[in-house]
Scaffold this motif. Structure first.
Motif, short mmCIF file in Angstrom:
data_model
loop_
_atom_site.label_atom_id
_atom_site.label_comp_id
_atom_site.label_asym_id
_atom_site.label_seq_id
_atom_site.Cartn_x
_atom_site.Cartn_y
_atom_site.Cartn_z
N HIS A 100 0.84 -1.20 0.00
CA HIS A 100 0.00 0.00 0.00
C HIS A 100 0.88 1.26 0.00
O HIS A 100 0.61 2.21 -0.75
N ALA A 101 1.92 1.24 0.82
CA ALA A 101 2.82 2.40 0.89
C ALA A 101 3.56 2.60 -0.43
O ALA A 101 3.73 3.74 -0.89
N GLN A 102 3.99 1.50 -1.04
CA GLN A 102 4.69 1.62 -2.32
C GLN A 102 3.76 2.18 -3.39
O GLN A 102 4.14 3.05 -4.18
N HIS A 103 2.51 1.70 -3.42
CA HIS A 103 1.55 2.24 -4.39
C HIS A 103 1.31 3.72 -4.12
O HIS A 103 1.15 4.51 -5.06
N GLY A 104 1.30 4.10 -2.85
CA GLY A 104 1.10 5.50 -2.51
C GLY A 104 2.18 6.42 -3.01
O GLY A 104 1.96 7.63 -3.18
N ARG A 105 3.36 5.87 -3.29
CA ARG A 105 4.44 6.72 -3.83
C ARG A 105 4.10 7.28 -5.20
O ARG A 105 4.67 8.28 -5.62
N ASN A 106 3.15 6.64 -5.89
CA ASN A 106 2.65 7.24 -7.13
C ASN A 106 2.20 8.67 -6.89
O ASN A 106 2.45 9.57 -7.71
N TYR A 107 1.52 8.89 -5.77
CA TYR A 107 0.88 10.17 -5.52
C TYR A 107 1.85 11.22 -5.01
O TYR A 107 1.49 12.40 -4.91
N LEU A 108 3.08 10.81 -4.75
CA LEU A 108 4.17 11.75 -4.47
C LEU A 108 5.01 11.97 -5.73
O LEU A 108 6.07 12.57 -5.67
N PHE A 109 4.51 11.47 -6.86
CA PHE A 109 5.25 11.53 -8.12
C PHE A 109 6.63 10.91 -7.96
O PHE A 109 7.59 11.32 -8.60
N PHE A 110 6.73 9.92 -7.07
CA PHE A 110 7.99 9.23 -6.82
C PHE A 110 9.13 10.21 -6.52
O PHE A 110 10.27 10.00 -6.90
N ASP A 111 8.77 11.34 -5.89
CA ASP A 111 9.71 12.40 -5.50
C ASP A 111 10.27 13.17 -6.69
O ASP A 111 11.25 13.93 -6.53
N ALA A 112 9.68 13.03 -7.86
CA ALA A 112 10.12 13.82 -9.01
C ALA A 112 9.82 15.30 -8.77
O ALA A 112 8.83 15.64 -8.11
N PRO A 113 10.62 16.19 -9.31
CA PRO A 113 10.39 17.63 -9.12
C PRO A 113 9.21 18.17 -9.93
O PRO A 113 8.71 19.25 -9.65
N VAL A 114 8.78 17.41 -10.93
CA VAL A 114 7.71 17.86 -11.81
C VAL A 114 6.64 16.78 -11.92
O VAL A 114 6.95 15.60 -12.13
N GLY A 115 5.40 17.19 -11.75
CA GLY A 115 4.26 16.32 -12.01
C GLY A 115 3.48 16.88 -13.19
O GLY A 115 3.30 18.10 -13.31
#
Length: 231
Positions: free
Chosen positions: A122-137
């Motif tokens: 669940h936490a790994q899937h949630g990283r989608n919503y942090l844009f995997f820490d990318a500077p641009v979404g």
């Protein structure tokens, strides 16, 4: 040794894969504008150009991530938040379900997440919503009046974005995961009612120290999906 134009194009296509951990290094608005200008040369039926893009950085990206991640962590989220269109089939069959399962378990194996570790997945899937820490979404929308042909056109545009990014040393992760939370995204971004969310995308520089970025998905050989006909 100087590369040929073919090699440049082939390298950009072949080197593209979904990146799930990014460096914090910023990407300038000028570079983003340039790659979107290139991507917009994608073909579309009668030049309708159905794409619209929202580029998110800094505070607005953080605000969107926080809102969507809260919904993702809501125990009742599966019933509260339902995607507006079916990206995947309602009933799976082989070989598609086999490929889907393999890429999922290959990723979790790299991250040492077992089937029993539901919280970790669940936490790994949630990283989608942090844009995997990318500077641009990036958020992509389409006018609701348009039909299936425009969605096909949209796919070519999205591919162009990803290939143009590779040509500039950037990486991406296209993300249908955002579609479940389109209502939240529409509210945060104040989308017009006539616009429908297609998908999101992370954009930035890959963190090559992260194990998840070593995942390279398999592809069916040409002989498996092509028939050459001459008569």
């Amino acid at each position: 040794m100087t590369q040929t134009p073919q090699q440049h194009v082939d390298d950009a296509i072949i080197s593209r894969h979904s990146i799930r951990a990014f460096l914090p290094d910023p990407v300038s608005p000028e570079v983003i504008t340039q790659l979107l200008e290139v991507a917009a040369r994608a073909p579309s039926g009668t030049n309708t150009q159905p794409w619209k893009v929202y580029v998110l950085t800094d505070a607005i990206k953080q605000r969107l991530s926080a809102a969507v991640l809260a919904a993702h962590d809501d125990p009742d989220g599966a019933t509260k938040y339902v995607q507006e269109y079916n990206y995947y089939p309602l009933k799976w069959n082989s070989p598609f379900i086999d490929r889907r399962r393999k890429v999922g378990w290959d990723l979790y194996a790299l991250l040492e997440l077992t089937r029993e570790n539901k919280a970790g997945m669940h936490a790994q899937h949630g990283r989608n919503y942090l844009f995997f820490d990318a500077p641009v979404g990036l958020m992509f929308t389409i006018d609701r009046s348009l039909e299936l042909g425009s969605w096909l056109d949209y796919g070519m545009f999205l591919q162009n974005v990803m290939i143009a990014a590779r040509g500039r040393g950037l990486d991406t992760c296209p993300q249908a995961a955002f579609t479940q939370y389109y209502k939240i995204i529409a509210e945060v971004l104040q989308l017009p009612e006539n616009e429908m969310l297609v998908c999101g995308m992370s954009l930035g520089y890959a963190d090559n120290s992260k194990i998840e970025n070593t995942l390279i998905t398999e592809r069916e050989p040409v002989a498996g999906f092509v028939r050459f006909l001459s008569q």
